[in-house]
Write a protein that holds these residues in place. Structure first.
Motif, PDB file in Angstrom:
ATOM      1  N   MET A 295      -6.790  -2.469 -16.552  1.00 49.47           N
ATOM      2  CA  MET A 295      -6.988  -3.867 -16.212  1.00 49.47           C
ATOM      3  C   MET A 295      -8.092  -3.983 -15.166  1.00 49.47           C
ATOM      4  O   MET A 295      -8.116  -3.227 -14.202  1.00 49.47           O
ATOM      5  CB  MET A 295      -5.698  -4.480 -15.657  1.00 49.47           C
ATOM      6  CG  MET A 295      -4.688  -4.853 -16.710  1.00 49.47           C
ATOM      7  SD  MET A 295      -5.262  -6.217 -17.771  1.00 49.47           S
ATOM      8  CE  MET A 295      -5.369  -7.556 -16.580  1.00 49.47           C
ATOM      9  N   PRO A 296      -9.033  -4.902 -15.349  1.00 49.86           N
ATOM     10  CA  PRO A 296     -10.090  -5.058 -14.346  1.00 49.86           C
ATOM     11  C   PRO A 296      -9.534  -5.624 -13.046  1.00 49.86           C
ATOM     12  O   PRO A 296      -8.546  -6.353 -13.037  1.00 49.86           O
ATOM     13  CB  PRO A 296     -11.061  -6.041 -15.004  1.00 49.86           C
ATOM     14  CG  PRO A 296     -10.212  -6.816 -15.981  1.00 49.86           C
ATOM     15  CD  PRO A 296      -9.182  -5.844 -16.474  1.00 49.86           C
ATOM     16  N   PHE A 297     -10.156  -5.255 -11.945  1.00 50.78           N
ATOM     17  CA  PHE A 297      -9.862  -5.903 -10.669  1.00 50.78           C
ATOM     18  C   PHE A 297     -10.661  -7.202 -10.611  1.00 50.78           C
ATOM     19  O   PHE A 297     -11.712  -7.316 -11.252  1.00 50.78           O
ATOM     20  CB  PHE A 297     -10.245  -5.002  -9.496  1.00 50.78           C
ATOM     21  CG  PHE A 297      -9.398  -3.766  -9.384  1.00 50.78           C
ATOM     22  CD1 PHE A 297      -8.146  -3.819  -8.791  1.00 50.78           C
ATOM     23  CD2 PHE A 297      -9.842  -2.552  -9.873  1.00 50.78           C
ATOM     24  CE1 PHE A 297      -7.356  -2.687  -8.694  1.00 50.78           C
ATOM     25  CE2 PHE A 297      -9.072  -1.415  -9.778  1.00 50.78           C
ATOM     26  CZ  PHE A 297      -7.819  -1.487  -9.184  1.00 50.78           C
ATOM     27  N   ARG A 298     -10.174  -8.137  -9.825  1.00 52.87           N
ATOM     28  CA  ARG A 298     -10.861  -9.431  -9.746  1.00 52.87           C
ATOM     29  C   ARG A 298     -10.875  -9.902  -8.299  1.00 52.87           C
ATOM     30  O   ARG A 298      -9.821 -10.099  -7.694  1.00 52.87           O
ATOM     31  CB  ARG A 298     -10.141 -10.460 -10.630  1.00 52.87           C
ATOM     32  CG  ARG A 298     -10.843 -11.793 -10.722  1.00 52.87           C
ATOM     33  CD  ARG A 298     -10.307 -12.574 -11.902  1.00 52.87           C
ATOM     34  NE  ARG A 298      -8.899 -12.884 -11.781  1.00 52.87           N
ATOM     35  CZ  ARG A 298      -8.427 -13.981 -11.184  1.00 52.87           C
ATOM     36  NH1 ARG A 298      -9.239 -14.869 -10.660  1.00 52.87           N
ATOM     37  NH2 ARG A 298      -7.122 -14.195 -11.126  1.00 52.87           N
ATOM     38  N   TYR A 378      -8.707  -8.267   4.208  1.00 54.56           N
ATOM     39  CA  TYR A 378      -8.666  -6.920   4.786  1.00 54.56           C
ATOM     40  C   TYR A 378      -7.635  -6.079   4.033  1.00 54.56           C
ATOM     41  O   TYR A 378      -6.478  -6.474   3.888  1.00 54.56           O
ATOM     42  CB  TYR A 378      -8.296  -7.006   6.265  1.00 54.56           C
ATOM     43  CG  TYR A 378      -8.129  -5.675   6.964  1.00 54.56           C
ATOM     44  CD1 TYR A 378      -9.178  -4.770   7.036  1.00 54.56           C
ATOM     45  CD2 TYR A 378      -6.923  -5.325   7.567  1.00 54.56           C
ATOM     46  CE1 TYR A 378      -9.031  -3.550   7.688  1.00 54.56           C
ATOM     47  CE2 TYR A 378      -6.759  -4.113   8.229  1.00 54.56           C
ATOM     48  CZ  TYR A 378      -7.820  -3.225   8.279  1.00 54.56           C
ATOM     49  OH  TYR A 378      -7.685  -2.021   8.916  1.00 54.56           O
ATOM     50  N   PHE A 379      -8.088  -4.929   3.528  1.00 44.98           N
ATOM     51  CA  PHE A 379      -7.195  -4.016   2.820  1.00 44.98           C
ATOM     52  C   PHE A 379      -7.230  -2.668   3.519  1.00 44.98           C
ATOM     53  O   PHE A 379      -8.297  -2.096   3.753  1.00 44.98           O
ATOM     54  CB  PHE A 379      -7.644  -3.831   1.368  1.00 44.98           C
ATOM     55  CG  PHE A 379      -6.873  -2.769   0.627  1.00 44.98           C
ATOM     56  CD1 PHE A 379      -5.783  -3.102  -0.156  1.00 44.98           C
ATOM     57  CD2 PHE A 379      -7.232  -1.426   0.720  1.00 44.98           C
ATOM     58  CE1 PHE A 379      -5.064  -2.122  -0.827  1.00 44.98           C
ATOM     59  CE2 PHE A 379      -6.523  -0.437   0.054  1.00 44.98           C
ATOM     60  CZ  PHE A 379      -5.439  -0.792  -0.725  1.00 44.98           C
ATOM     61  N   TYR A 416      -3.931 -10.991 -12.710  1.00 44.87           N
ATOM     62  CA  TYR A 416      -4.205  -9.850 -11.845  1.00 44.87           C
ATOM     63  C   TYR A 416      -3.615  -8.549 -12.406  1.00 44.87           C
ATOM     64  O   TYR A 416      -3.550  -7.546 -11.703  1.00 44.87           O
ATOM     65  CB  TYR A 416      -3.655 -10.098 -10.440  1.00 44.87           C
ATOM     66  CG  TYR A 416      -4.511 -11.032  -9.624  1.00 44.87           C
ATOM     67  CD1 TYR A 416      -5.648 -10.560  -8.976  1.00 44.87           C
ATOM     68  CD2 TYR A 416      -4.195 -12.376  -9.515  1.00 44.87           C
ATOM     69  CE1 TYR A 416      -6.443 -11.410  -8.224  1.00 44.87           C
ATOM     70  CE2 TYR A 416      -4.987 -13.239  -8.769  1.00 44.87           C
ATOM     71  CZ  TYR A 416      -6.108 -12.746  -8.128  1.00 44.87           C
ATOM     72  OH  TYR A 416      -6.902 -13.596  -7.389  1.00 44.87           O
ATOM     73  N   GLY A 417      -3.193  -8.578 -13.660  1.00 44.92           N
ATOM     74  CA  GLY A 417      -2.714  -7.356 -14.299  1.00 44.92           C
ATOM     75  C   GLY A 417      -1.220  -7.155 -14.274  1.00 44.92           C
ATOM     76  O   GLY A 417      -0.733  -6.079 -14.639  1.00 44.92           O
ATOM     77  N   PHE A 418      -0.456  -8.175 -13.845  1.00 43.33           N
ATOM     78  CA  PHE A 418       1.000  -8.051 -13.806  1.00 43.33           C
ATOM     79  C   PHE A 418       1.602  -8.964 -14.875  1.00 43.33           C
ATOM     80  O   PHE A 418       1.982 -10.093 -14.607  1.00 43.33           O
ATOM     81  CB  PHE A 418       1.530  -8.393 -12.405  1.00 43.33           C
ATOM     82  CG  PHE A 418       1.076  -7.435 -11.346  1.00 43.33           C
ATOM     83  CD1 PHE A 418       1.753  -6.241 -11.133  1.00 43.33           C
ATOM     84  CD2 PHE A 418      -0.050  -7.701 -10.590  1.00 43.33           C
ATOM     85  CE1 PHE A 418       1.320  -5.345 -10.179  1.00 43.33           C
ATOM     86  CE2 PHE A 418      -0.496  -6.809  -9.632  1.00 43.33           C
ATOM     87  CZ  PHE A 418       0.186  -5.628  -9.421  1.00 43.33           C
ATOM     88  N   GLY A 419       1.617  -8.431 -16.102  1.00 43.79           N
ATOM     89  CA  GLY A 419       2.169  -9.186 -17.218  1.00 43.79           C
ATOM     90  C   GLY A 419       3.682  -9.183 -17.187  1.00 43.79           C
ATOM     91  O   GLY A 419       4.310  -8.806 -16.194  1.00 43.79           O
ATOM     92  N   ALA A 420       4.256  -9.571 -18.312  1.00 42.54           N
ATOM     93  CA  ALA A 420       5.713  -9.718 -18.375  1.00 42.54           C
ATOM     94  C   ALA A 420       6.448  -8.422 -18.064  1.00 42.54           C
ATOM     95  O   ALA A 420       7.532  -8.417 -17.488  1.00 42.54           O
ATOM     96  CB  ALA A 420       6.108 -10.219 -19.762  1.00 42.54           C
ATOM     97  N   LEU A 438      -1.732  -4.943  -6.398  1.00 45.10           N
ATOM     98  CA  LEU A 438      -1.013  -6.107  -5.885  1.00 45.10           C
ATOM     99  C   LEU A 438      -1.555  -6.499  -4.516  1.00 45.10           C
ATOM    100  O   LEU A 438      -1.752  -7.684  -4.225  1.00 45.10           O
ATOM    101  CB  LEU A 438       0.479  -5.796  -5.811  1.00 45.10           C
ATOM    102  CG  LEU A 438       1.381  -6.896  -5.234  1.00 45.10           C
ATOM    103  CD1 LEU A 438       1.265  -8.183  -6.052  1.00 45.10           C
ATOM    104  CD2 LEU A 438       2.839  -6.431  -5.187  1.00 45.10           C
ATOM    105  N   LEU A 439      -1.806  -5.489  -3.683  1.00 47.64           N
ATOM    106  CA  LEU A 439      -2.320  -5.769  -2.340  1.00 47.64           C
ATOM    107  C   LEU A 439      -3.724  -6.354  -2.409  1.00 47.64           C
ATOM    108  O   LEU A 439      -4.070  -7.265  -1.647  1.00 47.64           O
ATOM    109  CB  LEU A 439      -2.313  -4.481  -1.511  1.00 47.64           C
ATOM    110  CG  LEU A 439      -2.309  -4.651   0.009  1.00 47.64           C
ATOM    111  CD1 LEU A 439      -1.153  -5.532   0.470  1.00 47.64           C
ATOM    112  CD2 LEU A 439      -2.209  -3.285   0.681  1.00 47.64           C
ATOM    113  N   PHE A 440      -4.564  -5.854  -3.325  1.00 52.55           N
ATOM    114  CA  PHE A 440      -5.897  -6.435  -3.526  1.00 52.55           C
ATOM    115  C   PHE A 440      -5.775  -7.925  -3.879  1.00 52.55           C
ATOM    116  O   PHE A 440      -6.505  -8.760  -3.353  1.00 52.55           O
ATOM    117  CB  PHE A 440      -6.622  -5.735  -4.673  1.00 52.55           C
ATOM    118  CG  PHE A 440      -7.186  -4.379  -4.340  1.00 52.55           C
ATOM    119  CD1 PHE A 440      -7.714  -4.106  -3.093  1.00 52.55           C
ATOM    120  CD2 PHE A 440      -7.190  -3.371  -5.288  1.00 52.55           C
ATOM    121  CE1 PHE A 440      -8.238  -2.855  -2.790  1.00 52.55           C
ATOM    122  CE2 PHE A 440      -7.702  -2.117  -5.001  1.00 52.55           C
ATOM    123  CZ  PHE A 440      -8.229  -1.863  -3.750  1.00 52.55           C
TER     124      PHE A 440
END
Length: 638
Positions: A295-298, A378-379, A416-420, A438-440
């Motif tokens: 999954m791409p980051f956004r 900030y990460f 953000y890549g968190f599907g069902a 998730l943190l991103f």
């Protein structure tokens, strides 16, 4: 040689390794790669005997010593140097025996063996390894209990390197290192005299050290000769050939099936038909290529860019105690389009500087100027522990956007890549990469003007790191990076700042210059700036950048600033194209709804006309957009 023979292993009922077989050449450095969670660390523990296999096993010469970094070094009173020296069990045993031995022959044997193994040079060699991993002479004399877990992991790495096992197993060794330690480790492993199997997602490390790549995919092992780039190229070619062969096989199967269907009832063709049916039954299907999509980051761009500079520091100091600042003499500016990577060993103040930029620390002297509208994401790795482990990604997004409906929240999570399948999974059960994702998302959701990433790749595999590179390069705001991943730094940053000697200053070389300086045995303190004069007693200055790299970066930044209106125009036209495409999709949906338009000829006619008008507008907008993109590309290339 290390042999892996028909090995099968399950973890809590889940099949990780399915009858895998491989033979690794002795004396070579082998990179071990594969997606996170596929079983790489598990196989290392099988090799050490920690896990028992279901079938098959691992074999290597009986006299081989196998070494692997322990997960934790005892936080006791033993000094770092003594801890590393104790890792050579034979030397430690002989020294202990030498203190009590009374038989002259045995004493002679002990001293002969100690001499043969170079025991007298062991303290100097241990000190050299510790120094390479970031421990100076003062630190080496301190007890392990004085250091945090991350630093003690470095001691564990130093200990296993010092012991020089015949088979050295390394599992993501750079995760606890800074860029400086990573560069030193790479140089050390190049000259390591025995077999190394190293699990890593660091492309540069694998390219510069590995002589072969062991790839774990779909529960199977495949060995490739050469470094990571060669492996990647060979594997892509193999996949393309497999796709071509599969298509040919499917065409042949279809042709046979058609022949059988047409002629199986005809006596004259019955024998041929039966023959084709047998051939079909024997035809082994070529496996589908199961591409595990990343999954791409956004990173959403800010709605309205701020005027540059977005941050300015004048004679600033910062620290945790106003009387003892960590960094001083900070005279810097950050512009809206800056891409900056921070160099410098851990402990020099990189994270302190990052906290100053995002207002987690305040200046203790001097001034810091920024806009009240400035939003910063900030990460940092330690923030992973701040996530609610019992909560799900859906619940985190629910907290982030409390006014959204359930459907909207799930749509946000999905984007953000968190599907069902992942949105309702407790965070504690997510992989390290999923937690980082998730943190991103949480950090950047509100469209920051600047993103600060402090070691963002520790839990990301190679493909996810490439997705992160693309997301960073697509992001329109300012960007500050702290990372030991040189590939990430080289592909994303166009300015380097050095954090050393209690301050932060622009570094005018590139990573190759910095690497040469780090590995220079004559260096003592820090690389000097190109215009800094040095006496005979001064350490060597960092090499001057070739091809006037500083001027090239200045010109590139100037071009970006000059051509910003062209880029903005192209982006606006792209959004217009996307809007018109969405409008056409809506009109198509309405026109396809026959029940809704039944008996409404006028309305259908209006919709058809609107669609035709929108299509013409889309064609015109696409032409303008392509012209704008070409103009921007030409301006940047000139």
């Amino acid at each position: 040689m290390l042999h892996i023979n028909d090995l099968t292993f399950r973890m809590e009922g889940r099949l990780l390794l399915d009858h895998v077989t491989a033979a690794l050449p002795p004396g070579q450095k082998i990179g071990f790669v594969g997606r996170n969670g596929t079983g790489k660390s598990t196989l290392l523990k099988v090799i050490t005997g920690e896990y028992i296999t279901e079938t098959g096993g691992v074999s290597y010469p009986k006299n081989w010593r196998v070494g692997m970094v322990r997960q934790e070094v005892l936080a006791g009173p033993t000094t770092l140097l003594d801890t590393v020296l104790a890792a050579d069990l034979e030397r430690a045993s002989l020294l202990t025996e030498a203190e009590t031995a009374t038989d002259p022959n045995r004493i002679a044997e002990i001293h002969t063996r100690l001499s043969d193994m170079g025991a007298h040079a062991a303290p100097a060699r241990a000190a050299e390894i510790l120094a390479g991993l970031g421990f100076d002479e003062v630190a080496q004399a301190k007890p392990c209990s004085d250091f945090s877990g991350g630093w003690r992991m470095r001691v564990a790495l130093a200990a296993v390197l010092f012991s020089e096992p015949d088979l050295l197993l390394l599992d993501e060794p750079t995760n606890y290192l800074d860029l400086e330690g990573t560069i030193w480790l790479e140089d050390y492993l190049k000259s390591y005299p025995y077999t190394v199997l190293i699990v890593s997602h660091d492309r540069d490390l694998l390219n510069n050290v590995a002589e072969g790549i062991l790839h774990l995919e779909h529960k199977k092992l495949t060995f490739y000769s050469g470094n990571y780039d060669r492996f990647d190229r060979t594997r892509r070619e193999k996949l393309m050939l497999q796709m071509s062969m599969k298509k040919k096989q499917e065409d042949a199967r279809r042709h046979m099936e058609e022949f059988v269907e047409r002629f199986k009832a005809k006596a004259s063709k019955a024998r041929q038909a039966q023959s084709r049916m047998k051939a079909l039954a024997k035809m082994e299907p070529i496996a589908d290529i199961l591409n595990e999509r990343v999954m791409p980051f956004r990173f959403p761009a800010p709605d309205k860019p701020l005027a540059s500079p977005i941050i300015r520091l004048e004679h600033a100091s910062v620290g945790y105690d106003p009387e003892k600042p960590v960094l001083t003499k900070l005279d810097l500016r950050i512009d809206q389009d800056d891409r900056i990577a921070l160099l410098g060993a851990n402990g020099n103040g990189k994270s302190t500087f990052a906290k100053l930029l995002c207002d987690r620390l305040q200046v203790s002297a001097g001034n810091k100027y920024d806009s009240k509208k400035l939003r910063i994401a900030y990460f940092a790795q330690h923030q992973l522990d701040e996530l609610g482990m019992a909560e799900t990604p859906y619940e985190h997004f629910r907290t982030l956007v409390p006014t959204a409906t359930q459907a909207q929240t799930r749509a946000i999570a999905g984007s953000y890549g968190f599907g069902a399948d992942k949105a309702d999974t407790p965070v504690e059960k997510l992989s390290g990469g999923e937690k980082a994702r998730l943190l991103f998302a949480i950090a950047t959701y509100h469209k920051p003007h600047m993103i600060i990433l402090d070691e963002p790749t520790n839990h990301l595999d190679v493909d996810s790191r490439e997705a992160l590179v693309m997301a960073i390069n697509d992001y329109d705001g300012a960007f500050i990076l702290i990372s030991h991943d040189r590939h990430l730094v080289e592909t994303c940053a166009d300015r380097l700042w050095l954090v050393a000697d209690g301050t932060v200053s622009p570094y005018d070389g590139d990573l190759d210059d910095y690497r040469k300086w780090l590995l220079d045995p004559a260096r003592r303190i820090r690389p000097m700036a190109p215009d800094e004069e040095g006496s005979e007693d001064s350490e060597p200055a960092a090499p001057r950048p070739s091809n006037d790299k500083k001027e090239a970066r200045r010109i590139a930044a100037q071009k970006r600033e000059q051509n910003a209106p062209l880029k903005k125009k192209a982006q606006a036209l792209e959004k217009e194209v996307e809007k018109l495409q969405a409008d056409i999709a809506k009109l198509d949906a309405k026109l396809a709804d026959g029940a809704a338009l039944e008996g409404k000829a006028d309305e259908a006619s209006k919709l058809a006309k609107a669609r035709a008008d929108t299509l013409r507008a889309l064609a015109a907008a696409e032409d303008k957009w392509l012209e704008a993109v070409a103009a921007y590309d030409e301006a940047m290339a000139s």
